[in-house]
Design a protein around this motif. Structure first.
Motif, PDB file in Angstrom:
ATOM      1  N   ARG A   1     140.558  60.229  78.661  1.00 52.43           N
ATOM      2  CA  ARG A   1     139.832  60.611  79.878  1.00 52.43           C
ATOM      3  C   ARG A   1     140.728  61.565  80.644  1.00 52.43           C
ATOM      4  N   ALA A   2     140.218  62.743  80.895  1.00 54.78           N
ATOM      5  CA  ALA A   2     141.027  63.758  81.602  1.00 54.78           C
ATOM      6  C   ALA A   2     141.010  63.480  83.105  1.00 54.78           C
ATOM      7  N   PRO A   3     142.191  63.407  83.732  1.00 53.26           N
ATOM      8  CA  PRO A   3     142.225  63.264  85.194  1.00 53.26           C
ATOM      9  C   PRO A   3     141.773  64.570  85.848  1.00 53.26           C
ATOM     10  N   VAL A   4     140.781  64.506  86.712  1.00 55.52           N
ATOM     11  CA  VAL A   4     140.283  65.754  87.313  1.00 55.52           C
ATOM     12  C   VAL A   4     140.199  65.689  88.829  1.00 55.52           C
ATOM     13  N   SER A   5     140.363  66.897  89.355  1.00 54.76           N
ATOM     14  CA  SER A   5     140.165  67.153  90.764  1.00 54.76           C
ATOM     15  C   SER A   5     139.294  68.399  90.747  1.00 54.76           C
TER      16      SER A   5
ATOM     17  N   PHE B   1     143.810  68.014  86.099  1.00 55.88           N
ATOM     18  CA  PHE B   1     143.170  69.315  85.900  1.00 55.88           C
ATOM     19  C   PHE B   1     142.435  69.657  87.185  1.00 55.88           C
ATOM     20  N   ASN B   2     142.729  70.799  87.776  1.00 56.96           N
ATOM     21  CA  ASN B   2     141.953  71.269  88.922  1.00 56.96           C
ATOM     22  C   ASN B   2     140.825  72.132  88.363  1.00 56.96           C
ATOM     23  N   VAL B   3     139.628  71.568  88.345  1.00 54.28           N
ATOM     24  CA  VAL B   3     138.503  72.208  87.659  1.00 54.28           C
ATOM     25  C   VAL B   3     137.767  73.123  88.628  1.00 54.28           C
ATOM     26  N   GLU B   4     137.370  74.296  88.124  1.00 49.54           N
ATOM     27  CA  GLU B   4     136.819  75.315  89.019  1.00 49.54           C
ATOM     28  C   GLU B   4     135.343  75.624  88.812  1.00 49.54           C
ATOM     29  N   SER B   5     134.696  75.001  87.800  1.00 53.16           N
ATOM     30  CA  SER B   5     133.259  75.234  87.635  1.00 53.16           C
ATOM     31  C   SER B   5     132.626  74.066  86.893  1.00 53.16           C
ATOM     32  N   ARG B   6     131.321  73.977  87.010  1.00 55.66           N
ATOM     33  CA  ARG B   6     130.561  72.949  86.312  1.00 55.66           C
ATOM     34  C   ARG B   6     130.706  73.115  84.801  1.00 55.66           C
ATOM     35  N   ALA B   7     130.686  74.359  84.345  1.00 57.00           N
ATOM     36  CA  ALA B   7     130.799  74.614  82.905  1.00 57.00           C
ATOM     37  C   ALA B   7     132.153  74.142  82.375  1.00 57.00           C
ATOM     38  N   GLU B   8     133.204  74.379  83.156  1.00 58.49           N
ATOM     39  CA  GLU B   8     134.544  73.940  82.743  1.00 58.49           C
ATOM     40  C   GLU B   8     134.620  72.419  82.698  1.00 58.49           C
ATOM     41  N   LEU B   9     133.966  71.776  83.649  1.00 59.55           N
ATOM     42  CA  LEU B   9     133.945  70.313  83.699  1.00 59.55           C
ATOM     43  C   LEU B   9     133.352  69.761  82.396  1.00 59.55           C
TER      44      LEU B   9
ATOM     45  N   GLY C   1     129.715  57.482  96.485  1.00 55.89           N
ATOM     46  CA  GLY C   1     130.232  56.466  95.573  1.00 55.89           C
ATOM     47  C   GLY C   1     131.363  56.902  94.663  1.00 55.89           C
ATOM     48  N   VAL C   2     131.994  58.045  94.948  1.00 52.27           N
ATOM     49  CA  VAL C   2     133.104  58.521  94.106  1.00 52.27           C
ATOM     50  C   VAL C   2     134.395  58.508  94.941  1.00 52.27           C
ATOM     51  N   PRO C   3     135.328  57.581  94.633  1.00 51.88           N
ATOM     52  CA  PRO C   3     136.558  57.535  95.438  1.00 51.88           C
ATOM     53  C   PRO C   3     137.501  58.708  95.142  1.00 51.88           C
ATOM     54  N   ILE C   4     138.166  59.190  96.179  1.00 49.09           N
ATOM     55  CA  ILE C   4     139.107  60.312  96.074  1.00 49.09           C
ATOM     56  C   ILE C   4     140.500  59.791  96.418  1.00 49.09           C
ATOM     57  N   GLN C   5     141.412  59.826  95.417  1.00 49.55           N
ATOM     58  CA  GLN C   5     142.757  59.289  95.659  1.00 49.55           C
ATOM     59  C   GLN C   5     143.705  60.321  96.270  1.00 49.55           C
ATOM     60  N   HIS C   6     143.609  61.550  95.805  1.00 54.00           N
ATOM     61  CA  HIS C   6     144.534  62.533  96.370  1.00 54.00           C
ATOM     62  C   HIS C   6     143.809  63.769  96.896  1.00 54.00           C
ATOM     63  N   ILE C   7     144.404  64.353  97.915  1.00 52.42           N
ATOM     64  CA  ILE C   7     143.853  65.569  98.510  1.00 52.42           C
ATOM     65  C   ILE C   7     144.914  66.658  98.368  1.00 52.42           C
ATOM     66  N   ASP C   8     144.503  67.739  97.714  1.00 47.95           N
ATOM     67  CA  ASP C   8     145.421  68.844  97.408  1.00 47.95           C
ATOM     68  C   ASP C   8     145.041  70.032  98.288  1.00 47.95           C
ATOM     69  N   PHE C   9     145.959  70.417  99.192  1.00 45.31           N
ATOM     70  CA  PHE C   9     145.657  71.502 100.116  1.00 45.31           C
ATOM     71  C   PHE C   9     146.131  72.865  99.634  1.00 45.31           C
TER      72      PHE C   9
ATOM     73  N   VAL D   1     140.161  61.983  90.155  1.00 43.83           N
ATOM     74  CA  VAL D   1     141.315  61.498  90.914  1.00 43.83           C
ATOM     75  C   VAL D   1     141.480  62.181  92.271  1.00 43.83           C
ATOM     76  N   GLY D   2     140.973  63.400  92.412  1.00 44.60           N
ATOM     77  CA  GLY D   2     141.275  64.084  93.674  1.00 44.60           C
ATOM     78  C   GLY D   2     140.317  65.198  94.013  1.00 44.60           C
ATOM     79  N   ILE D   3     140.687  65.912  95.053  1.00 41.62           N
ATOM     80  CA  ILE D   3     139.961  67.107  95.482  1.00 41.62           C
ATOM     81  C   ILE D   3     141.014  68.162  95.782  1.00 41.62           C
ATOM     82  N   ASP D   4     140.644  69.414  95.619  1.00 42.07           N
ATOM     83  CA  ASP D   4     141.637  70.483  95.679  1.00 42.07           C
ATOM     84  C   ASP D   4     141.045  71.703  96.351  1.00 42.07           C
ATOM     85  N   CYS D   5     141.888  72.401  97.150  1.00 43.11           N
ATOM     86  CA  CYS D   5     141.477  73.715  97.643  1.00 43.11           C
ATOM     87  C   CYS D   5     142.699  74.607  97.697  1.00 43.11           C
ATOM     88  N   HIS D   6     142.485  75.886  97.660  1.00 44.72           N
ATOM     89  CA  HIS D   6     143.580  76.852  97.849  1.00 44.72           C
ATOM     90  C   HIS D   6     142.922  78.067  98.461  1.00 44.72           C
TER      91      HIS D   6
END
Ligand SMILES: *Cc1c(COP(=O)(O)O)cnc(C)c1O
Length: 431
Positions: free
Chosen positions: A155-159, A134-142, A240-248, A206-211
């Motif tokens: 557990r939902a996988p999130v970026s 899930f590419n989450v876009e706000s704190r409320a959505e998280l 202390g939060v590992p990032i496995q994938h980077i989504d460009f 699991v990751g970080i995302d930008c578009h």
């Protein structure tokens, strides 16, 4: 590149050519398809889509990566199948798109879910089928996703989609990577949001995302965004939060009217050098291309209904309209319009318009064309954000679609009838 004799040079996308005075896609003449299937008709080259995907795959060869086609660009099932069979995952923005991806045979773990307004029901369904992220876009959505996932014992996988705030002055065409728009989480709040996500029992970071935007024709915005995103990865991991994938993200442009975007393979080779130089070469790379995989692969064929010369303007009235091709009306976008079988006559300047009762219903302005009523025209670069944005305005049925591969033309969507449109409605009971 080839041009019909007697008309100004036209730049055609790969797999589209004029041969013996007829416009062809791969091994099929477009006028023949129009006669068989009627107009307006979308026709796509499968080879053009696969070539576009292959350029990304070459650029990322040897790297752990996942290309997720942003299917809002064109979500017709056979197109999704074409890309899924070639190794593509999908970037979806609604529950409807999730069902389309699954119906096309997508592996759920290769699906990522973007968008600012996911509902609880959409989250539950996506968790249920086991989507990749899930590419989450706000704190409320998280927080809602955390609650929904705990509710079903998962557990939902999130970026988290970050807003890199790429400078608008440097990059005037970038519209989603800036402060002051609804997308992503502001740069300053990113680390705190990741800390929060990492502490949620229903989430797995699991990751970080930008578009950063769409129809980008230069490499610089990606490079700037990349630097900012990598700065954030560093800060998030330091917390202390590992990032496995980077989504460009996606956003690479196509050629509408002499545009010259970088080729995906060259661009990504260059960008990966940068990622390596910054020490993040070991991370899995995700990309979300939409337009650049399908945009130049499609055309919309339309028939000239009437010539309406006027004192100030000449209007060419065609049977395709803003409900089929919404980009000119919505964004003042430019699509080339060319005859399928060019005439040697001297061209006249026309505004090409549709039958819809709106002044905004135009497809092209001031186009030099030598045409008669009954002639067939192709609106070029219509593979992305046309059919997927088509509507039933004026109770017009949506167009049919054909996918060409070599000399084989496969109908992939039937023309929508008036009855199809009335099906979900109820008349009032007898008075
Ligand atoms: C629309 C969109 C894309 C694809 O953009 P293109 O310009 O078509 O490549 C990718 N990611 C997200 C989140 C989007 O909203």
């Amino acid at each position: 590149m080839s041009s019909p004799s007697g008309t100004p040079p036209v730049s055609l996308a790969p797999h589209f050519t004029y041969e013996a005075g007829r416009l062809r896609v791969e091994g099929v003449a477009l006028d023949e398809l129009a006669r068989t299937h009627g107009t307006p008709l979308f026709v796509y080259s499968q080879a053009a889509m696969l070539d576009a995907l292959a350029a990304y795959q070459r650029g990322l060869a040897g790297r752990s990566h996942q290309i997720c086609y942003a299917m809002k660009a064109n979500s017709t099932l056979a197109i999704l199948q074409t890309l899924a069979r070639a190794g593509c995952g999908f970037d979806i923005v609604s529950g409807g798109e999730l069902e389309r991806a699954l119906a096309a045979g997508a592996d759920p773990t290769t699906i990522i879910f973007s968008g600012v307004g996911k509902t609880r029901a959409e989250m539950r369904r996506a968790l249920d089928v086991g989507i990749g992220c899930f590419n989450v876009e706000s704190r409320a959505e998280l927080d809602v996703l955390d609650e929904v996932a705990r509710g079903v014992g998962l557990r939902a996988p999130v970026s988290i989609r970050v807003n890199p705030n790429v400078d608008a002055k440097t990059h005037p065409y970038i519209s989603t990577g800036l402060k002051g728009n609804k997308f992503g989480i502001a740069h300053e709040e990113v680390v705190a949001t990741y800390r929060h996500a990492a502490a949620c029992a229903g989430l797995r970071v699991v990751g970080i995302d930008c578009h950063i935007g769409s129809q980008i024709t230069q490499a610089d915005p990606y490079l700037d965004a990349m630097d900012r995103v990598l700065d954030l990865v560093q800060a998030i991991e330091a917390a202390g939060v590992p990032i496995q994938h980077i989504d460009f993200g996606g956003g690479l442009g196509i050629d509408y009217n002499g545009d010259t975007p970088p080729a995906a393979d060259a661009l990504w080779k260059r960008l990966l050098d940068k990622i390596d130089a910054r020490g993040y070469g070991d991370r899995k790379i995700y990309l979300e291309p939409g337009r650049s995989l399908v945009g130049n692969a499609g055309v919309c064929i339309t028939e000239v209904l009437y010539l309406k010369p006027g004192e100030q303007k000449n209007f060419l009235i065609v049977d395709a309209a803003m409900n089929d091709l919404p980009r000119p009306a919505m964004y003042q976008a430019f699509h080339q319009i060319v005859p399928l079988t060019p005439r040697p006559d001297t061209p006249t300047t026309w505004d090409v318009v549709g039958p819809v009762c709106e002044s905004g219903d135009w497809l092209g302005r001031d186009r030099d064309l030598a045409v008669q009523a009954g002639d067939l025209l192709a609106v070029l670069s219509a593979g992305a954000y046309c059919m997927s944005m088509a509507s039933n305005y004026n109770t017009r049925g949506r167009a049919a679609e054909v996918l060409v591969s070599g000399t084989t033309a496969t109908p992939i969507r039937a023309r929508e009838s008036a009855m199809d449109q009335l099906r979900l409605e109820n008349l009032l009971p007898p008075a």
